[in-house]
Write a protein that holds these residues in place. Structure first.
Motif, PDB file in Angstrom:
ATOM      1  N   ILE A  51       0.844  25.679 -20.600  1.00  0.00           N
ATOM      2  CA  ILE A  51       1.066  24.248 -20.795  1.00  0.00           C
ATOM      3  C   ILE A  51       0.715  23.485 -19.525  1.00  0.00           C
ATOM      4  O   ILE A  51       1.187  23.825 -18.429  1.00  0.00           O
ATOM      5  CB  ILE A  51       2.526  23.944 -21.189  1.00  0.00           C
ATOM      6  N   MET A  98       1.038  19.945 -17.578  1.00  0.00           N
ATOM      7  CA  MET A  98       1.941  18.800 -17.570  1.00  0.00           C
ATOM      8  C   MET A  98       1.508  17.798 -16.506  1.00  0.00           C
ATOM      9  O   MET A  98       1.184  18.185 -15.374  1.00  0.00           O
ATOM     10  CB  MET A  98       3.385  19.242 -17.319  1.00  0.00           C
ATOM     11  N   ALA A 133       9.143  21.015 -17.302  1.00  0.00           N
ATOM     12  CA  ALA A 133       8.570  22.219 -16.699  1.00  0.00           C
ATOM     13  C   ALA A 133       9.596  23.348 -16.676  1.00  0.00           C
ATOM     14  O   ALA A 133       9.279  24.495 -17.041  1.00  0.00           O
ATOM     15  CB  ALA A 133       8.067  21.912 -15.293  1.00  0.00           C
ATOM     16  N   ALA A 179      10.223  24.652 -20.264  1.00  0.00           N
ATOM     17  CA  ALA A 179       9.102  25.424 -20.807  1.00  0.00           C
ATOM     18  C   ALA A 179       9.035  26.804 -20.160  1.00  0.00           C
ATOM     19  O   ALA A 179       8.786  27.814 -20.831  1.00  0.00           O
ATOM     20  CB  ALA A 179       7.799  24.663 -20.586  1.00  0.00           C
ATOM     21  N   ARG A 180       9.253  26.870 -18.828  1.00  0.00           N
ATOM     22  CA  ARG A 180       9.230  28.171 -18.147  1.00  0.00           C
ATOM     23  C   ARG A 180      10.355  29.072 -18.635  1.00  0.00           C
ATOM     24  O   ARG A 180      10.188  30.286 -18.758  1.00  0.00           O
ATOM     25  CB  ARG A 180       9.310  27.954 -16.641  1.00  0.00           C
ATOM     26  N   VAL A 192       3.362  27.142 -16.732  1.00  0.00           N
ATOM     27  CA  VAL A 192       3.247  25.691 -16.606  1.00  0.00           C
ATOM     28  C   VAL A 192       2.475  25.350 -15.340  1.00  0.00           C
ATOM     29  O   VAL A 192       2.743  25.905 -14.268  1.00  0.00           O
ATOM     30  CB  VAL A 192       4.640  25.015 -16.569  1.00  0.00           C
TER      31      VAL A 192
END
Length: 454
Positions: free
Chosen positions: A137, A139, A154, A157-158, A164
Protein backbone atom coordinates in the motif's frame (compact mmCIF):
# COMPACT_ATOMS: atom_id res chain seq x y z
CA UNK A 1 -61.43 -19.35 -1.14
CA UNK A 2 -59.94 -17.08 -3.84
CA UNK A 3 -56.43 -15.77 -3.29
CA UNK A 4 -54.63 -12.76 -4.70
CA UNK A 5 -51.22 -13.02 -6.30
CA UNK A 6 -49.21 -9.89 -5.63
CA UNK A 7 -46.32 -9.70 -8.07
CA UNK A 8 -42.87 -8.85 -6.85
CA UNK A 9 -42.22 -5.15 -6.55
CA UNK A 10 -45.93 -4.27 -6.58
CA UNK A 11 -45.87 -2.24 -3.31
CA UNK A 12 -42.93 -0.22 -4.66
CA UNK A 13 -44.85 0.51 -7.86
CA UNK A 14 -47.83 1.76 -5.84
CA UNK A 15 -45.56 4.06 -3.81
CA UNK A 16 -44.00 5.44 -7.01
CA UNK A 17 -47.43 6.21 -8.50
CA UNK A 18 -48.53 8.06 -5.40
CA UNK A 19 -45.26 9.99 -5.22
CA UNK A 20 -45.82 11.08 -8.83
CA UNK A 21 -49.32 12.27 -7.93
CA UNK A 22 -48.01 14.17 -4.90
CA UNK A 23 -45.46 15.87 -7.18
CA UNK A 24 -48.20 17.16 -9.50
CA UNK A 25 -50.38 18.20 -6.56
CA UNK A 26 -47.44 20.21 -5.20
CA UNK A 27 -47.03 21.96 -8.57
CA UNK A 28 -50.73 22.81 -8.69
CA UNK A 29 -50.56 24.14 -5.14
CA UNK A 30 -47.50 26.23 -6.00
CA UNK A 31 -49.54 28.06 -8.65
CA UNK A 32 -52.79 28.05 -6.67
CA UNK A 33 -51.37 29.85 -3.63
CA UNK A 34 -50.52 33.10 -5.50
CA UNK A 35 -53.88 33.02 -7.31
CA UNK A 36 -55.79 32.64 -4.05
CA UNK A 37 -53.82 35.40 -2.31
CA UNK A 38 -53.08 37.90 -5.08
CA UNK A 39 -55.73 37.03 -7.67
CA UNK A 40 -55.16 36.07 -11.31
CA UNK A 41 -53.60 39.40 -12.34
CA UNK A 42 -51.37 39.56 -9.29
CA UNK A 43 -50.19 35.98 -9.73
CA UNK A 44 -49.39 36.55 -13.42
CA UNK A 45 -47.46 39.68 -12.48
CA UNK A 46 -45.52 37.72 -9.84
CA UNK A 47 -44.67 35.03 -12.41
CA UNK A 48 -43.53 37.56 -15.01
CA UNK A 49 -41.35 39.37 -12.45
CA UNK A 50 -39.82 36.10 -11.23
CA UNK A 51 -39.04 34.91 -14.77
CA UNK A 52 -37.56 38.29 -15.64
CA UNK A 53 -35.34 38.11 -12.58
CA UNK A 54 -34.19 34.62 -13.55
CA UNK A 55 -33.30 35.70 -17.09
CA UNK A 56 -31.51 38.81 -15.85
CA UNK A 57 -29.53 36.82 -13.28
CA UNK A 58 -28.37 34.18 -15.79
CA UNK A 59 -27.43 36.88 -18.33
CA UNK A 60 -25.56 38.86 -15.67
CA UNK A 61 -23.70 35.72 -14.60
CA UNK A 62 -22.57 35.13 -18.19
CA UNK A 63 -21.46 38.75 -18.65
CA UNK A 64 -19.55 38.58 -15.35
CA UNK A 65 -17.61 35.47 -16.46
CA UNK A 66 -17.12 36.36 -20.13
CA UNK A 67 -16.09 40.02 -19.82
CA UNK A 68 -13.58 42.07 -17.89
CA UNK A 69 -13.40 45.66 -16.72
CA UNK A 70 -16.48 47.85 -16.40
CA UNK A 71 -18.80 45.28 -18.02
CA UNK A 72 -17.88 42.71 -15.38
CA UNK A 73 -18.61 45.09 -12.51
CA UNK A 74 -21.90 46.25 -14.03
CA UNK A 75 -22.83 42.58 -14.41
CA UNK A 76 -21.92 41.97 -10.76
CA UNK A 77 -24.21 44.84 -9.75
CA UNK A 78 -27.06 43.34 -11.79
CA UNK A 79 -26.34 39.89 -10.41
CA UNK A 80 -26.90 41.17 -6.89
CA UNK A 81 -29.44 43.87 -7.65
CA UNK A 82 -31.99 41.89 -9.67
CA UNK A 83 -32.96 39.46 -6.88
CA UNK A 84 -32.96 42.29 -4.33
CA UNK A 85 -35.26 44.39 -6.54
CA UNK A 86 -37.70 41.49 -6.88
CA UNK A 87 -37.60 40.91 -3.14
CA UNK A 88 -38.32 44.60 -2.54
CA UNK A 89 -41.30 44.60 -4.93
CA UNK A 90 -42.76 41.51 -3.28
CA UNK A 91 -42.15 43.00 0.19
CA UNK A 92 -43.98 46.22 -0.71
CA UNK A 93 -47.00 44.16 -1.75
CA UNK A 94 -46.64 41.78 1.22
CA UNK A 95 -46.11 38.83 -1.08
CA UNK A 96 -42.72 37.57 0.12
CA UNK A 97 -44.30 34.74 2.08
CA UNK A 98 -46.41 33.78 -0.94
CA UNK A 99 -43.31 33.53 -3.15
CA UNK A 100 -41.50 31.53 -0.45
CA UNK A 101 -44.38 29.06 -0.15
CA UNK A 102 -44.60 28.63 -3.93
CA UNK A 103 -40.86 28.06 -4.27
CA UNK A 104 -40.98 25.55 -1.42
CA UNK A 105 -43.81 23.65 -3.09
CA UNK A 106 -41.96 23.59 -6.41
CA UNK A 107 -38.83 22.26 -4.66
CA UNK A 108 -40.98 19.62 -2.98
CA UNK A 109 -42.49 18.66 -6.34
CA UNK A 110 -39.03 18.28 -7.86
CA UNK A 111 -37.71 16.16 -5.01
CA UNK A 112 -40.75 13.91 -4.82
CA UNK A 113 -40.88 13.60 -8.62
CA UNK A 114 -37.24 12.50 -8.80
CA UNK A 115 -37.86 10.00 -6.03
CA UNK A 116 -40.80 8.56 -7.93
CA UNK A 117 -38.67 8.06 -11.03
CA UNK A 118 -35.56 6.84 -9.22
CA UNK A 119 -34.36 3.28 -9.69
CA UNK A 120 -32.30 1.31 -7.26
CA UNK A 121 -28.69 0.75 -8.18
CA UNK A 122 -27.68 -2.83 -8.94
CA UNK A 123 -24.29 -3.34 -7.36
CA UNK A 124 -21.53 -5.15 -9.28
CA UNK A 125 -21.31 -8.88 -8.63
CA UNK A 126 -19.14 -9.67 -5.62
CA UNK A 127 -16.60 -12.49 -5.63
CA UNK A 128 -15.28 -14.03 -2.43
CA UNK A 129 -11.51 -14.48 -2.71
CA UNK A 130 -8.83 -15.37 -0.14
CA UNK A 131 -7.23 -12.45 1.71
CA UNK A 132 -3.97 -11.22 0.20
CA UNK A 133 -0.75 -12.59 1.65
CA UNK A 134 1.61 -9.81 0.53
CA UNK A 135 -0.37 -6.57 0.22
CA UNK A 136 1.51 -3.42 -0.74
CA UNK A 137 0.00 0.00 0.00
CA UNK A 138 1.24 3.45 -1.01
CA UNK A 139 0.16 6.26 1.30
CA UNK A 140 0.38 10.01 0.79
CA UNK A 141 0.67 11.78 4.17
CA UNK A 142 -0.44 15.11 2.62
CA UNK A 143 -3.70 13.88 1.10
CA UNK A 144 -6.97 15.01 2.59
CA UNK A 145 -5.24 17.40 4.97
CA UNK A 146 -3.25 14.63 6.65
CA UNK A 147 -5.78 11.78 6.98
CA UNK A 148 -3.03 9.16 6.86
CA UNK A 149 -1.66 10.43 10.17
CA UNK A 150 -5.01 11.43 11.65
CA UNK A 151 -6.45 7.91 11.29
CA UNK A 152 -3.12 6.09 11.90
CA UNK A 153 -3.52 4.32 8.57
CA UNK A 154 0.11 3.22 8.17
CA UNK A 155 0.22 1.61 11.61
CA UNK A 156 -3.13 -0.13 11.12
CA UNK A 157 -2.20 -1.45 7.68
CA UNK A 158 1.15 -2.80 8.94
CA UNK A 159 -0.63 -4.51 11.82
CA UNK A 160 -2.74 -6.32 9.22
CA UNK A 161 0.36 -7.56 7.40
CA UNK A 162 0.68 -4.94 4.65
CA UNK A 163 3.90 -3.39 3.43
CA UNK A 164 3.41 0.38 3.55
CA UNK A 165 5.41 3.08 1.77
CA UNK A 166 4.87 6.74 2.67
CA UNK A 167 5.38 9.17 -0.21
CA UNK A 168 7.96 11.92 0.07
CA UNK A 169 6.19 15.15 1.13
CA UNK A 170 8.07 17.01 -1.62
CA UNK A 171 6.07 15.12 -4.24
CA UNK A 172 9.13 13.79 -6.07
CA UNK A 173 8.46 10.05 -5.55
CA UNK A 174 7.86 7.96 -8.70
CA UNK A 175 4.62 6.22 -7.70
CA UNK A 176 4.51 4.01 -10.79
CA UNK A 177 8.06 2.77 -10.14
CA UNK A 178 7.17 1.90 -6.54
CA UNK A 179 4.14 -0.11 -7.64
CA UNK A 180 6.01 -1.97 -10.40
CA UNK A 181 8.84 -2.82 -8.01
CA UNK A 182 6.32 -4.22 -5.51
CA UNK A 183 4.85 -6.44 -8.24
CA UNK A 184 8.31 -7.74 -9.13
CA UNK A 185 8.89 -8.59 -5.46
CA UNK A 186 5.71 -10.66 -5.31
CA UNK A 187 2.99 -8.31 -4.05
CA UNK A 188 -0.45 -9.88 -4.51
CA UNK A 189 -2.43 -6.65 -3.89
CA UNK A 190 -1.72 -3.00 -4.65
CA UNK A 191 -3.39 -0.25 -2.66
CA UNK A 192 -3.41 3.53 -2.36
CA UNK A 193 -4.33 5.88 0.47
CA UNK A 194 -4.29 9.20 -1.33
CA UNK A 195 -5.85 11.26 -4.06
CA UNK A 196 -7.63 10.00 -7.15
CA UNK A 197 -4.66 10.89 -9.38
CA UNK A 198 -2.34 8.58 -7.43
CA UNK A 199 -5.04 5.90 -7.36
CA UNK A 200 -5.34 6.06 -11.14
CA UNK A 201 -1.60 5.46 -11.65
CA UNK A 202 -1.51 2.42 -9.38
CA UNK A 203 -4.88 1.09 -10.60
CA UNK A 204 -3.50 0.97 -14.14
CA UNK A 205 -0.55 -1.13 -12.98
CA UNK A 206 -2.79 -3.42 -10.92
CA UNK A 207 -5.03 -3.96 -13.95
CA UNK A 208 -2.04 -4.68 -16.21
CA UNK A 209 -0.93 -7.48 -13.84
CA UNK A 210 -4.49 -8.65 -12.97
CA UNK A 211 -3.90 -7.91 -9.28
CA UNK A 212 -6.60 -6.74 -6.85
CA UNK A 213 -6.57 -3.04 -6.01
CA UNK A 214 -7.38 -1.50 -2.64
CA UNK A 215 -8.80 2.02 -2.31
CA UNK A 216 -8.35 3.79 1.04
CA UNK A 217 -10.45 6.97 1.16
CA UNK A 218 -7.71 9.28 2.43
CA UNK A 219 -8.02 11.93 -0.29
CA UNK A 220 -9.87 15.23 -0.21
CA UNK A 221 -12.96 14.39 -2.23
CA UNK A 222 -12.62 10.62 -2.69
CA UNK A 223 -14.88 10.46 -5.76
CA UNK A 224 -13.71 6.97 -6.72
CA UNK A 225 -14.24 5.72 -3.17
CA UNK A 226 -17.74 7.24 -3.14
CA UNK A 227 -18.73 5.41 -6.32
CA UNK A 228 -17.33 2.16 -4.96
CA UNK A 229 -19.61 2.51 -1.94
CA UNK A 230 -16.77 2.92 0.55
CA UNK A 231 -16.84 4.83 3.84
CA UNK A 232 -15.42 8.29 3.11
CA UNK A 233 -15.72 9.45 6.72
CA UNK A 234 -13.61 6.63 8.13
CA UNK A 235 -10.68 5.72 5.84
CA UNK A 236 -9.51 3.09 8.32
CA UNK A 237 -12.66 1.07 7.59
CA UNK A 238 -11.39 0.52 4.03
CA UNK A 239 -8.52 -1.56 5.49
CA UNK A 240 -11.06 -4.19 6.59
CA UNK A 241 -10.87 -5.45 3.01
CA UNK A 242 -7.45 -6.94 3.83
CA UNK A 243 -9.02 -9.49 6.17
CA UNK A 244 -12.77 -9.50 5.44
CA UNK A 245 -13.19 -8.41 1.85
CA UNK A 246 -14.75 -9.25 -1.49
CA UNK A 247 -13.77 -8.36 -5.03
CA UNK A 248 -15.76 -6.44 -7.63
CA UNK A 249 -14.85 -5.82 -11.26
CA UNK A 250 -15.07 -2.22 -12.48
CA UNK A 251 -14.21 -0.36 -15.67
CA UNK A 252 -11.27 1.93 -16.24
CA UNK A 253 -10.98 4.95 -18.51
CA UNK A 254 -8.04 5.20 -20.88
CA UNK A 255 -6.65 8.38 -22.46
CA UNK A 256 -3.95 7.46 -24.96
CA UNK A 257 -2.58 4.77 -22.66
CA UNK A 258 -3.02 6.83 -19.47
CA UNK A 259 -5.49 5.37 -16.97
CA UNK A 260 -8.17 7.45 -15.27
CA UNK A 261 -10.60 6.23 -12.61
CA UNK A 262 -12.83 9.33 -12.60
CA UNK A 263 -12.58 11.68 -15.57
CA UNK A 264 -10.51 13.64 -18.05
CA UNK A 265 -11.39 17.30 -18.67
CA UNK A 266 -10.54 19.48 -21.65
CA UNK A 267 -11.04 23.16 -22.41
CA UNK A 268 -11.75 25.97 -19.98
CA UNK A 269 -11.27 24.19 -16.66
CA UNK A 270 -8.17 22.31 -17.78
CA UNK A 271 -6.65 25.55 -19.12
CA UNK A 272 -7.33 27.45 -15.89
CA UNK A 273 -5.68 24.87 -13.64
CA UNK A 274 -2.58 24.88 -15.88
CA UNK A 275 -1.83 28.47 -14.84
CA UNK A 276 1.09 28.93 -12.45
CA UNK A 277 -0.99 31.41 -10.44
CA UNK A 278 -3.96 29.04 -9.99
CA UNK A 279 -2.85 27.34 -6.78
CA UNK A 280 -2.09 30.65 -5.05
CA UNK A 281 -5.32 32.39 -6.13
CA UNK A 282 -7.89 30.02 -7.66
CA UNK A 283 -10.81 32.45 -7.94
CA UNK A 284 -8.74 35.42 -9.12
CA UNK A 285 -6.88 33.38 -11.71
CA UNK A 286 -10.08 31.87 -13.08
CA UNK A 287 -11.79 35.26 -13.39
CA UNK A 288 -8.74 36.73 -15.14
CA UNK A 289 -8.51 33.92 -17.72
CA UNK A 290 -12.17 33.12 -18.37
CA UNK A 291 -13.05 36.00 -20.76
CA UNK A 292 -10.42 35.00 -23.34
CA UNK A 293 -10.98 31.27 -22.82
CA UNK A 294 -14.77 31.46 -23.20
CA UNK A 295 -14.42 33.61 -26.31
CA UNK A 296 -11.74 31.13 -27.52
CA UNK A 297 -9.29 33.98 -28.12
CA UNK A 298 -6.63 31.86 -26.43
CA UNK A 299 -5.64 28.27 -27.04
CA UNK A 300 -6.58 25.89 -29.87
CA UNK A 301 -10.22 25.27 -30.78
CA UNK A 302 -11.38 21.84 -29.68
CA UNK A 303 -13.50 19.40 -31.62
CA UNK A 304 -15.25 16.41 -30.05
CA UNK A 305 -16.12 13.31 -32.05
CA UNK A 306 -18.23 10.49 -30.58
CA UNK A 307 -19.27 8.02 -33.24
CA UNK A 308 -21.22 10.00 -35.84
CA UNK A 309 -21.74 12.96 -33.48
CA UNK A 310 -19.39 15.93 -33.87
CA UNK A 311 -19.28 19.00 -31.60
CA UNK A 312 -17.27 21.59 -33.57
CA UNK A 313 -16.12 24.10 -30.94
CA UNK A 314 -17.03 23.28 -27.33
CA UNK A 315 -15.46 25.37 -24.58
CA UNK A 316 -15.40 22.47 -22.14
CA UNK A 317 -15.45 18.69 -22.43
CA UNK A 318 -15.69 16.11 -19.66
CA UNK A 319 -15.07 12.42 -20.40
CA UNK A 320 -15.77 10.14 -17.44
CA UNK A 321 -15.23 6.51 -16.58
CA UNK A 322 -18.98 5.66 -16.78
CA UNK A 323 -21.64 8.40 -16.86
CA UNK A 324 -22.42 10.66 -13.93
CA UNK A 325 -25.92 11.10 -12.57
CA UNK A 326 -28.31 12.95 -14.86
CA UNK A 327 -28.16 16.25 -12.98
CA UNK A 328 -24.38 16.38 -12.65
CA UNK A 329 -22.95 17.94 -15.80
CA UNK A 330 -19.95 19.21 -13.87
CA UNK A 331 -18.74 15.74 -12.94
CA UNK A 332 -18.50 16.58 -9.26
CA UNK A 333 -21.03 14.09 -7.97
CA UNK A 334 -21.88 10.45 -8.28
CA UNK A 335 -21.66 7.68 -10.85
CA UNK A 336 -24.27 5.10 -9.85
CA UNK A 337 -22.41 2.33 -11.74
CA UNK A 338 -18.78 1.69 -12.62
CA UNK A 339 -19.29 -1.40 -14.77
CA UNK A 340 -21.55 -0.29 -17.64
CA UNK A 341 -18.77 -0.40 -20.21
CA UNK A 342 -19.37 3.17 -21.40
CA UNK A 343 -17.72 6.54 -21.15
CA UNK A 344 -19.83 9.47 -20.04
CA UNK A 345 -19.24 12.40 -22.41
CA UNK A 346 -20.42 15.95 -21.71
CA UNK A 347 -19.61 18.94 -23.93
CA UNK A 348 -20.55 22.54 -23.14
CA UNK A 349 -20.78 25.21 -25.85
CA UNK A 350 -21.66 28.65 -24.48
CA UNK A 351 -20.48 31.47 -26.73
CA UNK A 352 -23.17 34.10 -26.22
CA UNK A 353 -25.76 35.41 -23.78
CA UNK A 354 -28.48 33.51 -25.67
CA UNK A 355 -26.52 30.27 -25.31
CA UNK A 356 -26.12 30.91 -21.58
CA UNK A 357 -29.87 31.43 -21.24
CA UNK A 358 -30.50 28.17 -23.08
CA UNK A 359 -28.71 26.42 -20.21
CA UNK A 360 -31.90 26.96 -18.21
CA UNK A 361 -33.30 24.00 -20.13
CA UNK A 362 -30.66 21.78 -18.54
CA UNK A 363 -29.57 18.75 -20.55
CA UNK A 364 -32.19 19.49 -23.20
CA UNK A 365 -30.37 22.69 -24.08
CA UNK A 366 -28.60 22.91 -27.43
CA UNK A 367 -25.62 24.24 -25.48
CA UNK A 368 -25.11 20.91 -23.70
CA UNK A 369 -24.26 17.62 -25.39
CA UNK A 370 -24.56 14.50 -23.24
CA UNK A 371 -23.54 11.12 -24.63
CA UNK A 372 -22.52 7.65 -23.49
CA UNK A 373 -20.20 5.63 -25.72
CA UNK A 374 -17.22 3.26 -25.58
CA UNK A 375 -14.90 5.77 -27.31
CA UNK A 376 -14.47 9.52 -27.84
CA UNK A 377 -11.88 11.60 -29.70
CA UNK A 378 -10.79 15.16 -28.96
CA UNK A 379 -9.06 16.99 -31.81
CA UNK A 380 -7.31 20.36 -32.05
CA UNK A 381 -5.39 20.22 -35.31
CA UNK A 382 -2.44 18.43 -33.76
CA UNK A 383 -1.87 21.16 -31.17
CA UNK A 384 -0.97 20.48 -27.56
CA UNK A 385 -3.90 21.13 -25.23
CA UNK A 386 -4.27 21.32 -21.45
CA UNK A 387 -5.93 18.26 -19.95
CA UNK A 388 -6.98 17.47 -16.41
CA UNK A 389 -6.76 13.72 -15.70
CA UNK A 390 -8.24 12.83 -12.30
CA UNK A 391 -7.19 16.26 -11.08
CA UNK A 392 -3.65 16.11 -12.50
CA UNK A 393 -2.80 18.99 -14.90
CA UNK A 394 -1.15 17.81 -18.13
CA UNK A 395 -0.31 19.18 -21.58
CA UNK A 396 -0.90 16.58 -24.33
CA UNK A 397 -0.77 16.47 -28.12
CA UNK A 398 -3.95 15.95 -30.10
CA UNK A 399 -5.77 13.99 -31.34
CA UNK A 400 -6.55 12.37 -28.00
CA UNK A 401 -8.46 9.10 -27.96
CA UNK A 402 -10.48 8.11 -24.91
CA UNK A 403 -11.86 4.61 -24.49
CA UNK A 404 -13.43 2.47 -21.82
CA UNK A 405 -11.77 -0.72 -20.60
CA UNK A 406 -14.71 -2.85 -19.42
CA UNK A 407 -14.19 -4.60 -16.08
CA UNK A 408 -10.44 -4.18 -16.34
CA UNK A 409 -9.83 -3.65 -12.61
CA UNK A 410 -10.29 -6.03 -9.70
CA UNK A 411 -11.12 -3.92 -6.63
CA UNK A 412 -11.02 -5.45 -3.18
CA UNK A 413 -13.54 -3.78 -0.88
CA UNK A 414 -14.74 -4.51 2.67
CA UNK A 415 -17.61 -6.97 2.80
CA UNK A 416 -19.46 -4.55 5.08
CA UNK A 417 -19.50 -1.01 3.66
CA UNK A 418 -22.04 1.82 3.22
CA UNK A 419 -22.71 0.98 -0.44
CA UNK A 420 -23.72 3.11 -3.39
CA UNK A 421 -26.78 5.33 -3.06
CA UNK A 422 -29.78 5.00 -5.35
CA UNK A 423 -29.38 6.72 -8.69
CA UNK A 424 -30.84 10.19 -8.98
CA UNK A 425 -33.43 10.18 -11.77
CA UNK A 426 -33.97 12.80 -14.45
CA UNK A 427 -37.04 14.93 -13.77
CA UNK A 428 -39.03 13.94 -16.86
CA UNK A 429 -42.50 15.45 -16.41
CA UNK A 430 -44.00 13.50 -19.32
CA UNK A 431 -42.89 10.19 -17.85
CA UNK A 432 -43.93 11.38 -14.39
CA UNK A 433 -47.39 12.22 -15.75
CA UNK A 434 -47.82 8.75 -17.23
CA UNK A 435 -46.80 7.27 -13.90
CA UNK A 436 -49.23 9.49 -11.99
CA UNK A 437 -52.15 8.53 -14.29
CA UNK A 438 -51.37 4.81 -14.29
CA UNK A 439 -53.62 2.58 -12.20
CA UNK A 440 -51.51 -0.56 -12.15
CA UNK A 441 -52.71 -4.05 -12.98
CA UNK A 442 -55.62 -5.74 -11.39
CA UNK A 443 -54.51 -8.52 -9.07
CA UNK A 444 -54.91 -11.91 -10.70
CA UNK A 445 -57.34 -14.26 -9.06
CA UNK A 446 -56.67 -17.95 -8.89
CA UNK A 447 -59.53 -20.38 -8.87
CA UNK A 448 -59.90 -22.50 -5.73
CA UNK A 449 -58.56 -25.97 -6.23
CA UNK A 450 -60.71 -29.10 -5.86
CA UNK A 451 -61.58 -30.05 -2.31
CA UNK A 452 -61.82 -33.45 -0.76
CA UNK A 453 -58.92 -34.92 -2.71
CA UNK A 454 -57.18 -37.56 -0.79
Amino acid sequence: MATQAAGPGRPAAVIERWLARVAFLAVLAAFAVPVLVAGVRGSIAMLVIALGCLVATVAAGWWFLAHAGIVRWLAAALLVGAPLAVLLVFALHRLVWVAAVSLGLLALAGGVGRRALAQAVRAPREEFTPPPQRPFIIMNPRSGGGKVGEFHLAERARALGAEVVLLDPTGTTDVAALARDAVRRGADLLGVAGGDGTQAIVAGIAAAHDLPFLVVSAGTRNHFALDLGLDRDDPAACLDALTDGVEVRVDLGDLGGRTFVNNASFGVYAAVVQSDAYRADKAGTALALLPDLLAQHEGPRLQLRVGEVVCPAPQAILVSNNPYTVDDVAGLGQRPRLDRGRLGVIALTVDSTAAALRLLRGRRSESVTVLAAPEATIEAGGARVPVGVDGEALLLETPLHCRIRPKALRVRVPRHRPGVRAARAALDWVRLGRLALSVGHRPKRTKPGPTGAG
